[in-house]
Design a protein around this motif. Structure first.
Motif, PDB file in Angstrom:
ATOM      1  N   UNK A  97       0.673  -1.401  -0.107  1.00  0.00           N
ATOM      2  CA  UNK A  97       0.365   0.304  -0.087  1.00  0.00           C
ATOM      3  C   UNK A  97       0.739   1.654  -0.171  1.00  0.00           C
ATOM      4  N   UNK A  98       0.437   2.012  -0.653  1.00  0.00           N
ATOM      5  CA  UNK A  98       1.657   3.708  -0.931  1.00  0.00           C
ATOM      6  C   UNK A  98      -0.337   4.429  -0.473  1.00  0.00           C
ATOM      7  N   UNK A  99       0.983   5.522   0.589  1.00  0.00           N
ATOM      8  CA  UNK A  99      -0.065   6.472   1.092  1.00  0.00           C
ATOM      9  C   UNK A  99      -0.382   7.462   1.115  1.00  0.00           C
ATOM     10  N   UNK A 100      -0.958   8.649   0.619  1.00  0.00           N
ATOM     11  CA  UNK A 100      -1.279  10.335   0.880  1.00  0.00           C
ATOM     12  C   UNK A 100      -2.297  11.191   1.515  1.00  0.00           C
ATOM     13  N   UNK A 101      -1.788  10.887   2.485  1.00  0.00           N
ATOM     14  CA  UNK A 101      -2.875  11.586   2.958  1.00  0.00           C
ATOM     15  C   UNK A 101      -1.830  12.909   3.950  1.00  0.00           C
ATOM     16  N   UNK A 102      -3.195  12.702   5.453  1.00  0.00           N
ATOM     17  CA  UNK A 102      -2.893  14.603   6.226  1.00  0.00           C
ATOM     18  C   UNK A 102      -1.450  13.832   7.014  1.00  0.00           C
ATOM     19  N   UNK A 103      -2.339  13.330   8.019  1.00  0.00           N
ATOM     20  CA  UNK A 103      -2.299  12.767   9.374  1.00  0.00           C
ATOM     21  C   UNK A 103      -1.095  12.108   9.216  1.00  0.00           C
ATOM     22  N   UNK A 120       4.699   5.582   2.500  1.00  0.00           N
ATOM     23  CA  UNK A 120       3.942   7.403   3.421  1.00  0.00           C
ATOM     24  C   UNK A 120       4.582   7.519   1.953  1.00  0.00           C
ATOM     25  N   UNK A 121       3.767   7.824   1.312  1.00  0.00           N
ATOM     26  CA  UNK A 121       3.689   9.131  -0.039  1.00  0.00           C
ATOM     27  C   UNK A 121       3.765  10.300   0.159  1.00  0.00           C
ATOM     28  N   UNK A 122       3.379  11.124   1.310  1.00  0.00           N
ATOM     29  CA  UNK A 122       3.180  12.548   2.082  1.00  0.00           C
ATOM     30  C   UNK A 122       2.170  12.397   2.648  1.00  0.00           C
ATOM     31  N   UNK A 123       2.624  12.405   3.983  1.00  0.00           N
ATOM     32  CA  UNK A 123       1.546  13.489   5.365  1.00  0.00           C
ATOM     33  C   UNK A 123       2.157  14.707   5.634  1.00  0.00           C
TER      34      UNK A 123
END
Length: 302
Positions: A97-103, A120-123
């Motif tokens: 899983x690749x995820x780009x999210x806020x927190x 982590x694709x960005x937090x």
């Protein structure tokens, strides 16, 4: 045992150098690595994206895998489903899983309850995939990392946080210049300083762009108003002296380069003139997202 990539410090200095060297090989032969053959990789995006989405989708495909784009608003997480429940369900379907999210804590919880590697694709706290590509770009330009100096000028956001940690990890001196009140996260600074004890890197926080760029090999910047902060446009007033312009660049080393993670708001954090002068570096940096992330996935899924 599965490995996640939530922070640049989830890799060792040696692994980062190995990833860079391998990414350079993948840049020359895009189908060289077929580690993901037969695997399905989910790409969950809670935030808009151009480079991150495309680089991961293309990268997974080139490595023989199936990229599955999942718009965050279409998931049950957006309707309040527990993150740990989502993680346990996705573990029954996906291989990664690749995820780009806020927190940032959302990514940590997903990783804790998932059976597959989480990237982590960005937090709001960190952007390790971008800095991995940045390190590759710098290595290609200078032939080394250790001992160089990166001056980060602008908002003390996720990019600044990640650069501080990365600098301490690989031995790059990092000087971050922000307006008062917009300094990087103290947690990231503490981690960077701790890592720097081993590599002898210098980590500096200042409110003077001129001080930061002195003896710099790389000048780095990002937008002043990040995603999710659009309601804080008045903050730009505090950044008027933090634009990367011809005068500021002249205060760095003679052969210094300017980098930007994009998208750029020309006339704010960087002038059109300087952006175009270093456009070849900036767009090479963008391309390297693809190659560096493929090398990372090869490590995580081997």
């Amino acid at each position: 045992m599965k490995r996640d990539f939530l922070n640049i410090s989830d890799l060792t200095k040696e692994e980062i150098l190995e990833i860079i060297e391998y990414a350079i090989k993948l840049k020359k032969d895009k189908f060289l690595d077929q580690t993901l053959k037969g695997k399905s990789i989910g790409l969950v995006f809670m935030k808009p994206s151009t480079r991150t989405r495309l680089s991961f989708e293309v990268g997974v495909y080139q490595m023989g895998g199936q990229p599955i784009y999942i718009q965050g608003s279409s998931t049950q997480m957006s309707r309040g489903e527990d993150i740990k429940d989502t993680a346990r369900v996705l573990s029954r379907y996906l291989d990664g899983l690749v995820i780009r999210t806020y927190a940032h804590k959302e990514v940590e919880e997903l990783a804790e309850y998932s059976d597959f590697p989480v990237i982590n694709a960005l937090t709001d706290y960190l952007h390790p995939c971008q800095v991995l590509a940045d390190l590759m770009t710098i290595y290609e330009r200078f032939g080394k990392l250790e001992g160089l100096k990166v001056a980060y000028v602008g908002d003390g956001n996720n990019m600044a946080n990640t650069w501080i940690i990365a600098g301490g990890l690989v031995g790059i001196h990092v000087s971050v210049a922000t307006p008062k009140g917009y300094e990087p996260d103290s947690k990231a600074v503490a981690e960077g300083l701790e890592l720097a004890k081993k590599t002898k890197a210098k980590i500096e926080i200042t409110n003077s762009p001129e001080e930061a760029v002195k003896n710099a090999d790389v000048i780095y910047t990002d937008v002043w108003v990040s995603m999710g902060q659009e309601g804080e446009k008045e903050k730009k007033e505090f950044f008027k002296d933090f634009t990367i312009n011809k005068d500021l660049v002249s205060k760095a080393n003679k052969n210094a380069i300017v980098m930007h993670c994009l998208p750029a708001h020309k006339g704010e954090e960087i002038t059109e003139e300087i952006f175009e002068q270093f456009a070849d570096v900036i767009f090479e940096e963008a391309e390297n997202r693809l190659h560096a992330q493929k090398a990372l996935m090869s490590l995580l899924f081997k």
